[in-house]
Design an enzyme around this catalytic site. Structure first.
Site, PDB file in Angstrom:
ATOM      1  N   CYS A   1     -33.717  83.377  37.597  1.00 60.86           N
ATOM      2  CA  CYS A   1     -32.578  84.282  37.432  1.00 60.86           C
ATOM      3  C   CYS A   1     -31.979  84.556  38.808  1.00 60.86           C
ATOM      4  O   CYS A   1     -32.725  84.779  39.769  1.00 60.86           O
ATOM      5  CB  CYS A   1     -33.058  85.587  36.803  1.00 60.86           C
ATOM      6  N   LEU A   2     -30.660  84.553  38.900  1.00 61.98           N
ATOM      7  CA  LEU A   2     -30.005  84.816  40.185  1.00 61.98           C
ATOM      8  C   LEU A   2     -30.376  86.191  40.729  1.00 61.98           C
ATOM      9  O   LEU A   2     -30.356  86.405  41.936  1.00 61.98           O
ATOM     10  CB  LEU A   2     -28.481  84.711  40.035  1.00 61.98           C
TER      11      LEU A   2
ATOM     12  N   HIS B   1     -31.476  84.510  27.391  1.00 63.66           N
ATOM     13  CA  HIS B   1     -31.713  85.041  28.740  1.00 63.66           C
ATOM     14  C   HIS B   1     -30.512  85.870  29.197  1.00 63.66           C
ATOM     15  O   HIS B   1     -30.670  86.996  29.682  1.00 63.66           O
ATOM     16  CB  HIS B   1     -31.970  83.879  29.709  1.00 63.66           C
ATOM     17  N   GLU B   2     -29.299  85.320  29.032  1.00 64.95           N
ATOM     18  CA  GLU B   2     -28.101  86.026  29.509  1.00 64.95           C
ATOM     19  C   GLU B   2     -27.830  87.281  28.679  1.00 64.95           C
ATOM     20  O   GLU B   2     -27.459  88.319  29.229  1.00 64.95           O
ATOM     21  CB  GLU B   2     -26.880  85.096  29.489  1.00 64.95           C
TER      22      GLU B   2
ATOM     23  N   HIS C   1     -29.654  90.398  29.555  1.00 68.32           N
ATOM     24  CA  HIS C   1     -29.072  91.186  30.652  1.00 68.32           C
ATOM     25  C   HIS C   1     -28.157  92.297  30.116  1.00 68.32           C
ATOM     26  O   HIS C   1     -28.054  93.367  30.715  1.00 68.32           O
ATOM     27  CB  HIS C   1     -28.247  90.291  31.587  1.00 68.32           C
TER      28      HIS C   1
ATOM     29  N   GLY D   1     -25.791  80.343  34.214  1.00 64.37           N
ATOM     30  CA  GLY D   1     -25.318  81.438  33.376  1.00 64.37           C
ATOM     31  C   GLY D   1     -25.285  82.708  34.205  1.00 64.37           C
ATOM     32  O   GLY D   1     -26.038  82.835  35.180  1.00 64.37           O
TER      33      GLY D   1
ATOM     34  N   GLN E   1     -24.881  91.476  36.434  1.00 66.50           N
ATOM     35  CA  GLN E   1     -25.362  90.821  37.659  1.00 66.50           C
ATOM     36  C   GLN E   1     -24.330  90.853  38.785  1.00 66.50           C
ATOM     37  O   GLN E   1     -24.672  90.565  39.932  1.00 66.50           O
ATOM     38  CB  GLN E   1     -25.755  89.366  37.363  1.00 66.50           C
TER      39      GLN E   1
HETATM   40 NI    NI Z   1     -30.680  86.131  34.643  1.00 68.67          NI
END
Ligand code: NI
Length: 190
Positions: free
Chosen positions: A99-100, A141-142, A145, A45, A50
């Site tokens: 998380c990236l 989670h997404e 952000h 995701g 991001q």
């Molecule tokens: Ni993340």
């Protein structure tokens, strides 16, 4: 085009993202770039902040986890302006998240894995669904952000203290990643 992933410490990750309208310029291209970036960095995701864009856009494809969670086989979503309500009758449990934007950090996060989510797709068609299980976690989670939050905000103060040096290293850009990132080192170049 593969874009650099903005790392923890970059202000864009702490902003509440802007609502997206059908007039948003370059939306299709941005979504394609988010997809390419997510697959290249082996994420499941990605949220627009991001990649440095403060806009309420999320792309999810968690099918890579289908061996563990068969229900994720068909889990591709473009979420524009998503709104989540966590439903109290769901199971509340802790599972590891990553998380990236926080490479190398994996921590248990307690969430209720049952949500109602309303969103628009890339054609601005309205959707309204109840989602359960791991996908509900990925969506939370997404969507965090888009509210300027990251998963470690859900950790206890003690847990956060224990990973503090790792977090500081990410903020300082002292981190190795297999994908392109934008962090402190890029900010220092003028
Ligand atoms: Ni993340």
């Amino acid at each position: 085009m593969i874009l650099p992933i903005y790392l923890y410490g970059q202000p864009v990750l702490r902003r509440v993202a802007d609502t997206v309208t059908p007039e948003y310029e370059g939306l299709g291209e941005l979504i394609e770039n988010m997809k390419a970036t997510m697959y290249a960095s082996e994420g499941i995701g990605i949220a627009a902040p991001q990649v440095g864009v403060s806009a309420k856009i999320v792309y999810i494809d968690a099918s890579a986890l289908k061996d563990t969670f068969p229900e994720l086989a068909e889990s591709e979503y473009v979420l524009i302006n998503p709104e989540i309500t966590v439903l109290d009758d769901g199971k509340r449990l802790s599972r590891d998240e990553g998380c990236l934007s926080l490479p190398g950090i994996y921590e248990g996060v307690t969430r209720t894995e049952k949500i109602r989510i309303k969103w628009q797709d890339e054609n601005f068609v309205e959707h309204d669904e109840v989602i359960e299980g791991y996908l509900a976690r990925v969506m939370q989670h997404e969507c965090d952000h888009l509210d300027g939050k990251v998963f470690i905000d859900h950790l206890s103060p003690i847990r956060k203290q224990l990973i503090k040096s790792k977090l500081n290293n990410i903020v300082r850009g002292k981190v190795h990643c297999d994908y392109r990132t934008r962090g402190a080192e890029a900010k220092g170049k003028r």
